[in-house]
Design a protein around this motif. Structure first.
Motif, mmCIF file in Angstrom:
data_model
loop_
_atom_site.group_PDB
_atom_site.id
_atom_site.type_symbol
_atom_site.label_atom_id
_atom_site.label_comp_id
_atom_site.label_asym_id
_atom_site.label_seq_id
_atom_site.Cartn_x
_atom_site.Cartn_y
_atom_site.Cartn_z
ATOM 1 N N LYS A 1 0.840 -1.201 0.000
ATOM 2 C CA LYS A 1 0.000 0.000 0.000
ATOM 3 C C LYS A 1 0.876 1.253 0.000
ATOM 4 O O LYS A 1 0.616 2.194 -0.755
ATOM 5 C CB LYS A 1 -0.921 -0.013 1.215
ATOM 6 C CG LYS A 1 -1.824 1.193 1.302
ATOM 7 C CD LYS A 1 -2.681 1.129 2.554
ATOM 8 C CE LYS A 1 -3.184 2.505 2.886
ATOM 9 N NZ LYS A 1 -3.633 2.642 4.241
ATOM 10 N N ASP A 2 1.913 1.268 0.848
ATOM 11 C CA ASP A 2 2.829 2.416 0.877
ATOM 12 C C ASP A 2 3.496 2.627 -0.470
ATOM 13 O O ASP A 2 3.625 3.748 -0.949
ATOM 14 C CB ASP A 2 3.886 2.239 1.966
ATOM 15 C CG ASP A 2 3.302 2.311 3.368
ATOM 16 O OD1 ASP A 2 2.161 2.800 3.515
ATOM 17 O OD2 ASP A 2 3.991 1.865 4.315
ATOM 18 N N ALA B 1 2.370 1.595 -3.484
ATOM 19 C CA ALA B 1 1.394 1.955 -4.516
ATOM 20 C C ALA B 1 0.885 3.381 -4.354
ATOM 21 O O ALA B 1 0.479 3.994 -5.343
ATOM 22 C CB ALA B 1 0.228 0.972 -4.486
ATOM 23 N N MET B 2 0.908 3.903 -3.149
ATOM 24 C CA MET B 2 0.373 5.245 -2.924
ATOM 25 C C MET B 2 1.413 6.343 -3.065
ATOM 26 O O MET B 2 1.100 7.512 -2.896
ATOM 27 C CB MET B 2 -0.277 5.331 -1.538
ATOM 28 C CG MET B 2 -1.535 4.523 -1.433
ATOM 29 S SD MET B 2 -2.721 5.061 -2.670
ATOM 30 C CE MET B 2 -3.502 3.540 -3.075
ATOM 31 N N ARG B 3 2.627 5.990 -3.382
ATOM 32 C CA ARG B 3 3.637 7.019 -3.632
ATOM 33 C C ARG B 3 3.241 7.802 -4.874
ATOM 34 O O ARG B 3 2.675 7.274 -5.819
ATOM 35 C CB ARG B 3 5.004 6.389 -3.880
ATOM 36 C CG ARG B 3 5.664 5.914 -2.644
ATOM 37 C CD ARG B 3 7.082 5.477 -2.954
ATOM 38 N NE ARG B 3 7.631 4.786 -1.807
ATOM 39 C CZ ARG B 3 8.527 3.840 -1.883
ATOM 40 N NH1 ARG B 3 8.979 3.461 -3.057
ATOM 41 N NH2 ARG B 3 8.969 3.265 -0.813
ATOM 42 N N GLY B 4 3.587 9.048 -4.906
ATOM 43 C CA GLY B 4 3.238 9.902 -6.036
ATOM 44 C C GLY B 4 3.802 9.407 -7.353
ATOM 45 O O GLY B 4 3.142 9.464 -8.383
ATOM 46 N N ASN B 5 5.029 8.883 -7.346
ATOM 47 C CA ASN B 5 5.647 8.448 -8.595
ATOM 48 C C ASN B 5 4.891 7.300 -9.235
ATOM 49 O O ASN B 5 4.737 7.249 -10.450
ATOM 50 C CB ASN B 5 7.100 8.027 -8.353
ATOM 51 C CG ASN B 5 7.965 9.213 -7.978
ATOM 52 O OD1 ASN B 5 7.597 10.354 -8.188
ATOM 53 N ND2 ASN B 5 9.118 8.926 -7.414
ATOM 54 N N VAL B 6 4.412 6.350 -8.428
ATOM 55 C CA VAL B 6 3.698 5.198 -8.975
ATOM 56 C C VAL B 6 2.378 5.637 -9.583
ATOM 57 O O VAL B 6 2.010 5.209 -10.675
ATOM 58 C CB VAL B 6 3.484 4.122 -7.881
ATOM 59 C CG1 VAL B 6 2.616 3.000 -8.383
ATOM 60 C CG2 VAL B 6 4.825 3.596 -7.404
ATOM 61 N N ILE B 7 1.668 6.513 -8.896
ATOM 62 C CA ILE B 7 0.391 6.997 -9.415
ATOM 63 C C ILE B 7 0.618 7.822 -10.677
ATOM 64 O O ILE B 7 -0.108 7.671 -11.665
ATOM 65 C CB ILE B 7 -0.357 7.794 -8.327
ATOM 66 C CG1 ILE B 7 -0.756 6.832 -7.194
ATOM 67 C CG2 ILE B 7 -1.584 8.486 -8.897
ATOM 68 C CD1 ILE B 7 -1.302 7.501 -5.970
ATOM 69 N N ASP B 8 1.627 8.672 -10.679
ATOM 70 C CA ASP B 8 1.953 9.454 -11.884
ATOM 71 C C ASP B 8 2.271 8.535 -13.053
ATOM 72 O O ASP B 8 1.849 8.781 -14.180
ATOM 73 C CB ASP B 8 3.142 10.379 -11.621
ATOM 74 C CG ASP B 8 2.810 11.505 -10.656
ATOM 75 O OD1 ASP B 8 1.611 11.735 -10.397
ATOM 76 O OD2 ASP B 8 3.752 12.140 -10.155
ATOM 77 N N ALA C 1 1.222 5.440 -13.488
ATOM 78 C CA ALA C 1 -0.002 4.777 -13.919
ATOM 79 C C ALA C 1 -0.836 5.693 -14.811
ATOM 80 O O ALA C 1 -1.350 5.268 -15.851
ATOM 81 C CB ALA C 1 -0.812 4.324 -12.709
ATOM 82 N N VAL C 2 -0.950 6.946 -14.420
ATOM 83 C CA VAL C 2 -1.687 7.914 -15.238
ATOM 84 C C VAL C 2 -1.002 8.071 -16.595
ATOM 85 O O VAL C 2 -1.659 8.102 -17.644
ATOM 86 C CB VAL C 2 -1.803 9.275 -14.504
ATOM 87 C CG1 VAL C 2 -2.323 10.360 -15.427
ATOM 88 C CG2 VAL C 2 -2.692 9.131 -13.284
#
Length: 152
Positions: A8-9, A11-18, A20-21
């Motif tokens: 969870k930690d 996956a919730m980092r900004g780099n991973v979400i960026d 994915a987008v």
């Protein structure tokens, strides 16, 4: 529970979400580019080259005579579909150019900070070795350093 929390930690980092987008937007952009190449660019290029349909260019490797790529796929005839490959190369070039233009504009909007000026190194006037700014005696040759030392 530790594994789930770690994931969870991560996956919730900004780099991973960026990232994915970026992947989702990139996939959509690739579809748009493919449509641009297949439906808008290649037909006029084909007309200019004498009515050639690039998506239908292939080399038949089988014994069954076929006239279109769709027909070859229907009868499972082995082919080298070089026309589709040409379309894919054009897709890639357009995507690469678009990414280049976006990055070029981003570099103009967010210029890199200028590099820090090079630090002047204080040298011992006797042995020419680097010494600390506050030093009164050289740690290398043990000579007393005058108040106006040599700079490089």
């Amino acid at each position: 529970m530790g594994l789930f929390k770690d994931f969870k930690d991560f996956a919730m980092r900004g780099n991973v979400i960026d990232m994915a987008v970026g992947v989702v937007i990139g996939g959509a952009f690739a579809k748009i580019t493919s449509s641009l190449v297949t439906n808008i660019l290649m037909p006029p290029i084909g007309v200019l080259l004498g009515g050639v349909d690039f998506s239908n260019l292939f080399i038949n490797l089988g014994n069954i005579p076929v006239h279109t790529l769709a027909e070859a796929q229907e009868y499972n005839v082995p082919v080298i579909a070089y026309g589709v490959f040409i379309n894919t190369i054009i897709d890639f070039l357009i995507i690469a150019f678009a990414i280049f233009m976006v990055i070029r504009q981003m570099n103009k909007l967010f210029p890199k900070e200028p590099a820090a000026p090079a630090k002047v190194v204080r040298l011992c006037p006797f042995c020419k070795e680097a010494v600390a700014d506050e030093a009164t005696r050289c740690p290398h040759c043990t000579e007393e350093i005058p108040s106006n030392p040599v700079q490089s």
